[in-house]
Design an enzyme around this catalytic site. Structure first.
Site, short mmCIF file in Angstrom:
data_model
loop_
_atom_site.label_atom_id
_atom_site.label_comp_id
_atom_site.label_asym_id
_atom_site.label_seq_id
_atom_site.Cartn_x
_atom_site.Cartn_y
_atom_site.Cartn_z
N ASN A 113 -74.26 4.41 10.12
CA ASN A 113 -73.96 5.79 10.12
C ASN A 113 -74.45 6.61 8.76
OD1 ASN A 113 -73.17 8.32 10.85
ND2 ASN A 113 -70.87 7.92 11.13
N HIS A 150 -63.08 11.71 11.10
CA HIS A 150 -63.26 11.31 12.21
C HIS A 150 -61.99 11.55 13.41
CE1 HIS A 150 -65.91 8.30 10.40
NE2 HIS A 150 -66.33 7.90 11.67
#
Length: 463
Positions: free
Chosen positions: A318, A349
């Site tokens: 990521n 998140h």
């Protein structure tokens, strides 16, 4: 999921068309901005229906902040509003939908838009509200000197290439792409006359796109065959725990973690291919003279699977989110930058408890891994056999540490997470604490990190 794949495949076709028929030589910047924005809005509505209103509300709220807030506070207000709105949406997923992920889950695009909003706000603050000598070399390079127009702003946040799965890119890079300066700027960094060229070459992304589509296809096949056959939930099954020895459980943990990766490889690589197909993502020329199209790549699979340190693993997983965390948090934090960066990552998140178990554990393991590397690695560099042995051991420990850390991220809830950690005796937590207690730690101050950041471009150029 079907809508997601359909939109991304259609975006891929639209991207090829965009590069060929709406290239900077055929269309003005305004036309390219408008087309990218309208298609992006259409994809959002098609995928998420009425839930897409959340994307547009957040975008327009922050456009108001960007134009009305003082430049000294623009990054703070944008950050609070964007992260606050995203967090409220995350909360609704738990308390309204009871840990379920909607088939029309708009939180993914909202997370990408939050990254872009805060990135642009920080870079505007750097460009207008701070002196050049206060900035690192990277902040100077990416600083935005004037507020964007509404069309430029909407295009950056809602363009069809990144609205579904990202990735986040820097505002100046995106504007250079739309205006046709993106590739030219990178090519000027190379002395082509020395290489025998009379003029600048014209690199095509087609090869890179085909290569990434092959990775996407393999990832899809692995997802369909492996992921469902090796569920993470099995590692806390009572029968499995009763009959399986400790080291066998660790081995199976590695297997199920590997099986969970292909869906990320699929989504991120396909998103990268879409941007490349539109002509966006050129990053220059490597040492062998090969054109690189990895400016927006979100992962490096080889480096992930061969990582010999926790840091190396995180830097290749990521990638664009890690870059965002570094630019809006780590580089700007005055105290405890590592801890604050992990906490922001958890909050971004969502609010599932498993995320916080993962990122808080990540803080501990990162600090312990840093201490081990600083105190031990130099002892193993005197000979090739010692270095190979060190790499093998650190690879195995790194892979198991990552598996141990991310298991709660998949499980989400508290009860299965505690059950899992009990089943493996909290061994990584205990070992990390012992390392931090026994090995000396050399803290890295904010001023030292700033000096290193400023020196980095020059050292890279010299190499």
């Amino acid at each position: 999921q079907i809508n997601f794949v359909a939109c991304q495949l259609f975006a891929l076709l639209a991207a090829f068309w965009f590069r060929i028929y709406l290239s900077p030589s055929h269309a003005s910047s305004a036309v390219r901005h408008a087309f990218a924005t309208l298609f992006g809005i259409y994809f959002a509505v098609f995928c998420f229906g009425w839930y897409s209103i959340h994307l547009f509300v957040l975008v327009m709220m922050n456009y108001g902040i960007m134009n009305m807030a003082s430049i000294s506070n623009i990054h703070r207000y944008s950050f609070v509003v964007a992260m606050g709105y995203l967090t409220l949406c995350h909360i609704s997923r738990i308390y309204i939908f009871h840990y379920g992920i909607l088939t029309t889950d708009f939180s993914g695009p909202l997370m990408i838009i939050t990254q872009k909003i805060t990135t642009l706000a920080c870079q505007l603050h750097d460009g207008i509200g701070r002196q050049a000598e206060e900035l690192t070399a990277e902040q100077n390079r990416l600083a935005v000197k004037s507020r964007p127009s509404l069309l430029e702003y909407l295009s950056y946040l809602l363009n069809f290439m990144s609205i579904i799965a990202g990735p986040c890119s820097n505002y100046k890079d995106y504007i250079a792409f739309i205006e046709g300066r993106h590739v030219h700027m990178k090519l000027l960094e190379v002395n082509w006359k020395q290489k025998g060229y009379d003029r600048l070459p014209d690199p095509s992304p087609t090869g890179a796109v085909m290569y990434k589509l092959c990775i996407t296809l393999v990832s899809l096949i692995l997802f369909l065959t492996l992921t469902k056959n090796f569920p993470m939930a099995y590692i806390i099954d009572n029968e499995f725990l009763d009959k399986t020895p400790f080291f066998s459980r660790l081995g199976y943990l590695y297997v199920v973690t590997q099986a969970a990766k292909p869906k990320y490889y699929f989504a991120w690589t396909l998103a990268d291919a879409v941007n490349n197909a539109a002509g966006y993502g050129f990053s220059g020329v490597d040492e062998r003279g090969t054109f690189r199209w990895d400016l927006l790549s979100n992962l490096n699979i080889w480096n992930i699977e061969t990582a010999t340190s926790f840091k190396m693993y995180l830097e290749n997983w990521n990638i664009q989110t890690a870059a965002w965390l570094k630019r809006v948090c780590y580089d700007r934090a005055r105290w405890h930058p590592t801890a604050l960066t992990f906490i922001l990552s958890a909050l971004w998140h969502g609010i599932y408890p498993g995320y916080y178990f993962t990122f808080l554990t990540g803080i501990l393991i990162t600090l312990a891994a840093r201490a081990i590397r600083n105190n031990c690695r130099h002892h193993f560099l005197s000979s090739v056999p010692l270095k190979i042995a060190y790499d093998i051991v650190t690879w195995a420990v790194t892979q198991l540490a990552v598996c141990y850390t991310v298991a709660p991220f998949v499980m989400l809830a508290v009860e299965p997470t505690i059950k899992f950690y009990k089943s493996v005796y909290f061994h990584m937590h205990i070992l990390s604490i012992l390392v931090l207690l026994l090995l000396p730690i050399r803290p890295q101050t904010h001023s030292v990190r700033r000096a290193q950041n400023q020196a980095m471009p020059n050292s890279v150029k010299n190499k």
